[in-house]
Scaffold this active site. Structure first.
Site: not given
Lengths: 208, 824
Positions: B450, B759
């Site tokens: 995080h 991609c």
């Protein structure tokens, strides 16, 4: 006749008495309540005892009001709003008085005790502080009505309060935490009636 | 809205009760003021404090009224006293409630949130024990309040039936959402609910306590009835609520699922936005670490427990502040990190474990350290890498409480330079001053923590997993480049000079690129190239569009719904795909169907364990036996495709039969939405990631609108080297000339009219992007943050030069030689 200094002395004397008896009060409360009456009252009254040093009061009623508010904020238990109300109401009839005599004090005491009844919704025999204060008030009014001065009337009140306090022992508690105990509260003196008696006794020693 | 005041003998009790009630929140609950305890520890009530709380609550309510919930004894006397102290006009708007504190507070919070007036909330509070009493079969409860029928006047009730799907039935939170829905149309429209399965009700849907008495469990059917102007609307809303398990399912695409997208800074405020250069140089700044708990005799368990409770309490308060700060500067998603941390701190299991350690005679600090360590280890042992990295959150939370227990200050201000830490704590990531901290190097912890995500979102360069750095002294010069994966400690003056120059160049390039990013890409010699963004959530789609991406060449649906435990319904998918398409309109977005298997597990599409998952049941192979979930997805795409520019992309196609089968399923889905064929503007394409497809491309791609090269998988299948395995890293480089040759072959062999897109991660490096264009790719889909730079670089190039570059690269000896070529 009692002046501001005498009233301040009443509070400090009472604070000392409560502090001296705090453990007893707590013991009484341990038997039938939540064992905090002694420490609560000690905390509240010692805060009141310091008021005179912290602030210059211009009148008796201003001082007593401050005592009432201090109790409301610092006691914590039910005695806070009850004694707080007592002093706030006590101050009312004494507004503008610099010297307080038996007659005026009688009026004030009645207002104060009625304040406690209104706040706590207690009746005689419920095993509360009212069981000490009510006979004290009666004795005071009787003595004052018979011409006693403030000091003598308070002596009579103090004796009556002590008798009232002792009479709470066989009662069944019907108010507060003690009421959960019901019959088991019999045989214990009520801590509220005990502290109330200390209050009246301190008055008898100082308001002369 | 009315406000509430909680009066209690105990401040922690009042605060906990308020927190519990706030959990019922459907957002925008009432103001709750607390007047409890004489201070943090001393039990008691304070009439003056109550009067003040009432004053604040009254002000917040705008005169709608104040309901006071109390515990017992002196609370009642003090509250009455307080009423005498406040302005009589205010006192008139205050009710003291005799309800039990917790039940009353919860019920009143919900009723107030639903717009109930003072009387209604007081009534709800009073009836707060109703559900409990009914459950326990105790008599003497007030009857659940049914809305009063209008006597003889019959009124029209519209009705729907909905199922309760939640595991725990219509428990408090979902019930609160139902009440909120009913409240949104009250009082002119009335809603009532019956439990059809048990035959109870009807009860007033505005009353949480009554709804709770329905005891609706999983599998029960509720009949919801409404009458009034907005009956239809409210029933529709409740139907939607029921379909989404009354909000009990995790919501769509939490931003935390975006594990690979370093987003640019989101605020212009100085010190908030990082450089965004993915590189930094400066003196090392060291984070003060948390010391080991001192060795001492434990006090009594009670004292130790109190010590811990106080520390936990303080930590929660600080997390609340951090969440608020994050919400202001970085948005809801980042703020939720701290909410999640608060949940970890409050975890009852953890509390129990710590409690029993304290009972066994440990000090608060030792007990806390041990219990938190166990939890972190449990996370680390989980198979899912994303969950593994949550261990970092646990340790971060643990350190926070530990610092408080040991009286060590939080590192509030960090000096200027490059921050070196073991793991990047989210709290530091969010509060660090990006003007002073030019970059962060972490020793442990991957790119998915995080703290790292937050720092990257701010544009702060972060190099992760630097491993055992030699003990860098504070002030040692550190330089790093995330793109090159390069770290220099105490570099020589000429290396420093080169870094400075590189940073300056990147800064200029970035400024330039951002300024022009919304312009199309046309090379100097006139070739038109399209640059799109890879997308893994709605938020990332918006980000990519904002950064100038001309649509999305890859929406990873398995990432968008990675957090879901249950398959999203067709409606839910329609909502998400529409939002993504809207973000990029008028450009098209390419949505890849579920690409599960390999290293991408989805809770709702179980894949049997395989010895070699990358060569096993992946992509569309997973649906050959049971196409139901694929059909749902294609149905959603057909629906959105009628109104938006969409392409559908099938992953892991190998054979002609795969393509035919996939197209038949699309046809089937189109019929489900009432079309004879898929919408004409819905483009259809396949991933080219299996080498066999490249070999027989001419045949496979016939009739398709586009093909999309998945360079990551194409590389590992061609080179027979798994990309996540560091031991075969020398063989798995996607810049291997063989891969480049294969890409060129694919571009050459694609049938006329079939667009070739790429991609993979290759596209995000601006130099490599040029090389790919040289090989023949005309459409690139990159990570959003790379879009501006890639566009700028291609604009400055000429196709002829890029083709020359490509020719040289294909002929090169190995990947290293290709890299050298790119740098010249």
């Amino acid at each position: 006749m009692a002046d501001l200094t005498a009233f301040q002395s009443w509070i400090t004397t009472c604070a000392t008495a409560i502090a001296d008896r705090a453990d007893d009060l707590t013991e009484l409360d341990r038997a039938i309540g939540d064992a905090d009456h002694g420490s609560n009252m000690k905390r509240g009254m010692s805060a009141c005892a310091q008021l005179a040093e912290q602030e210059d009061f211009s009148s008796i009623d201003a001082y007593l009001k401050k005592v009432g508010m201090t109790l409301v904020s610092t006691v914590g238990g039910a005695s806070g709003p009850l004694y707080g109300t007592f002093f706030l109401r006590l101050a009312g009839p004494l507004a503008a008085s610099e010297q307080v005599g038996a007659h005026e004090f009688g009026q004030a005491l009645r207002a104060g005790v009625e304040g406690i009844v209104a706040r706590g919704k207690a009746e005689l025999g419920d095993k509360t502080m009212y069981d000490a204060l009510s006979p004290a008030l009666d004795a005071f009014e009787e003595a004052a009505g018979a011409g006693s001065d403030l000091a003598d009337a308070l002596q009579a009140a103090a004796r009556a309060a002590a008798e009232g306090r002792d009479a709470t022992e066989p009662m069944v508690a019907r108010k507060g935490r003690a009421s959960y105990l019901g019959e088991r509260s019999v045989g214990h003196q009520d801590p509220g009636a005990t502290s109330a008696t200390l209050l009246v006794e301190a008055a008898a020693q100082t308001l002369t | 809205m009315i406000s509430l005041v909680v009066v209690s003998h105990s401040r922690p009790l009042a605060r906990a009760a308020a927190a519990l009630a706030a959990e019922m929140g459907t957002g925008g609950g009432p103001r709750v003021e607390i007047a409890a305890g004489l201070d943090e520890e001393t039990t008691g009530t304070d009439g003056v404090a109550i009067a003040e709380a009432i004053g604040r609550a009254d002000e917040a309510s705008g005169g709608d009224g104040v309901l006071v919930l109390l515990d017992l004894g002196s609370a009642v006397l003090s509250a009455e006293m307080a009423l005498e102290m406040v302005d009589p006009e205010v006192a008139d708007r205050v009710r003291l409630s005799a309800a039990p504190l917790v039940e009353g507070l919860v019920a009143a919070t919900v009723a107030a949130g639903a717009g109930g007036d003072l009387e209604r909330c007081a009534e709800e509070a009073r009836r707060g024990t109703e559900a409990k009493r009914t459950h326990l079969g105790e008599p003497d409860g007030a009857q659940p309040s049914a809305p009063k029928d209008d006597g003889d006047q019959p009124c029209e009730w519209d009705c729907i039936e909905v199922s309760v799907t939640m595991e725990h039935g219509l428990h408090a939170r979902p019930a609160a959402r139902l009440v909120a829905a009913a409240g949104s149309v009250a009082p002119d429209t009335r809603v009532r609910v019956r439990n059809q399965t048990t035959g109870t009700g009807p009860v007033d849907a505005l009353s949480l306590s009554s709804v709770a008495t329905l005891a609706a469990r999983q599998g029960h059917v509720l009949r919801v009835e409404a009458t009034g102007d907005r009956a239809g609307a409210v029933l529709q809303e409740i139907e939607h609520l029921a379909r989404t398990a009354f909000g009990d399912e995790p919501g769509p695409a939490q931003p935390l699922a975006d594990v690979e997208v370093p987003a640019p800074a989101v605020s212009d405020q100085p010190g908030v936005a990082g450089s965004g250069l993915e590189a930094a140089m400066g003196p090392a700044v060291l984070d003060r670490t948390v010391p080991e708990p001192e060795e001492r005799e434990a006090d009594t368990p009670q004292v130790e427990q109190e010590r811990l409770d106080a520390a936990v309490h303080e930590a929660l308060a600080r997390l609340g502040e951090l969440a608020q700060h994050a919400r202001r500067h970085l948005g809801q998603g980042q703020a939720e990190v701290f909410d999640a941390h608060a949940t970890l701190v409050r975890d009852p299991e953890l509390a129990r474990d710590v409690g029993s350690r304290i009972q066994q005679g440990q000090t608060a600090a030792v007990a806390w350290q041990g219990a938190v360590g166990d939890v972190a280890e449990r996370f680390e042992r989980l198979p899912d890498p994303y969950l593994q990295q949550r261990a970092q959150d646990v340790r971060s939370v643990g350190d926070r409480v530990m610092r408080i227990l040991l009286g060590v200050a939080e590192p509030e201000s960090l000096g200027e330079g490059v921050l070196v830490v073991d793991e990047l704590d989210p709290a530091i990531a969010i509060s660090l001053d990006a003007a002073a901290v030019q970059g962060v190097v972490t020793r442990r912890g991957g790119a998915l923590g995080h703290g790292v995500l937050i720092a990257r979102a701010r544009g702060v360069p972060v190099l992760t997993g630097a491993g055992e750095l030699p003990d860098v002294a504070a002030g040692t010069m550190i330089a790093f480049d995330v793109r090159a994966g390069r770290l220099e400690i105490d570099p020589a003056p000429e290396v420093q000079a080169a870094f400075t120059e590189m940073l300056d160049r990147r800064r200029r390039e970035r400024e330039h690129a951002l300024a022009d990013t919304h312009l199309p890409v046309v090379t100097r010699d006139g070739a038109r190239i399209t640059v799109k963004a890879n997308v893994s959530s709605v938020a990332v789609a918006r980000l990519g569009a904002g950064l100038g991406a001309e649509g999305s060449g890859l929406v990873r649906t398995e990432a968008v719904f990675a957090q879901w435990h249950r398959a999203p319904t067709v409606d839910q998918q329609v909502e998400v795909y529409t939002a993504i398409a809207d973000a990029f309109a008028p450009h098209a977005v390419t949505i890849r169907t579920w690409d599960v298997g390999g290293d991408k597990p989805l809770d709702f599409i179980p894949i049997a364990e395989e010895a070699n998952p990358f060569l096993g049941v992946r992509g569309i192979r997973a649906f050959r036996d049971d196409p139901a979930l694929l059909l749902d997805q294609l149905e959603a795409l057909c629906r959105v495709g009628r109104t938006h520019r969409l392409n559908v992309l099938f992953p892991m196609v190998t054979s002609v039969d795969d393509v035919d089968w996939a197209r038949s399923r699309l046809q089937e889905a189109a019929r489900r939405v009432g079309l004879s064929a898929p919408p004409r503007q819905l483009g259809v394409g396949i991933m080219v990631e299996v080498p066999a497809v490249a070999v027989r491309l001419a045949r496979l791609a016939r009739g398709l609108d586009f093909i999309s090269i998945g360079s990551n998988d194409l590389s590992q299948y061609t080179l027979a080297a798994e990309r996540g395995n560091p031991q075969v890293a020398p063989w798995s480089d996607a810049l291997d000339p063989a891969i480049l040759q294969l890409i060129r072959t694919i571009c050459d062999r694609a049938p006329e009219g079939v667009v070739v897109s790429l991609c993979g991660e290759l596209t995000s490096d601006p130099d490599v992007a040029g090389l790919l264009v040289g090989l023949g790719v005309r459409e690139l889909s990159a990570s959003p943050s790379a879009v501006p730079t890639v566009k700028a670089r291609l604009r400055a190039a000429s196709l002829r030069d890029l083709q020359d570059l490509a020719a040289g690269a294909v002929a090169a000896r190995d990947a290293a030689a290709v890299r050298d070529l790119l740098l010249t």
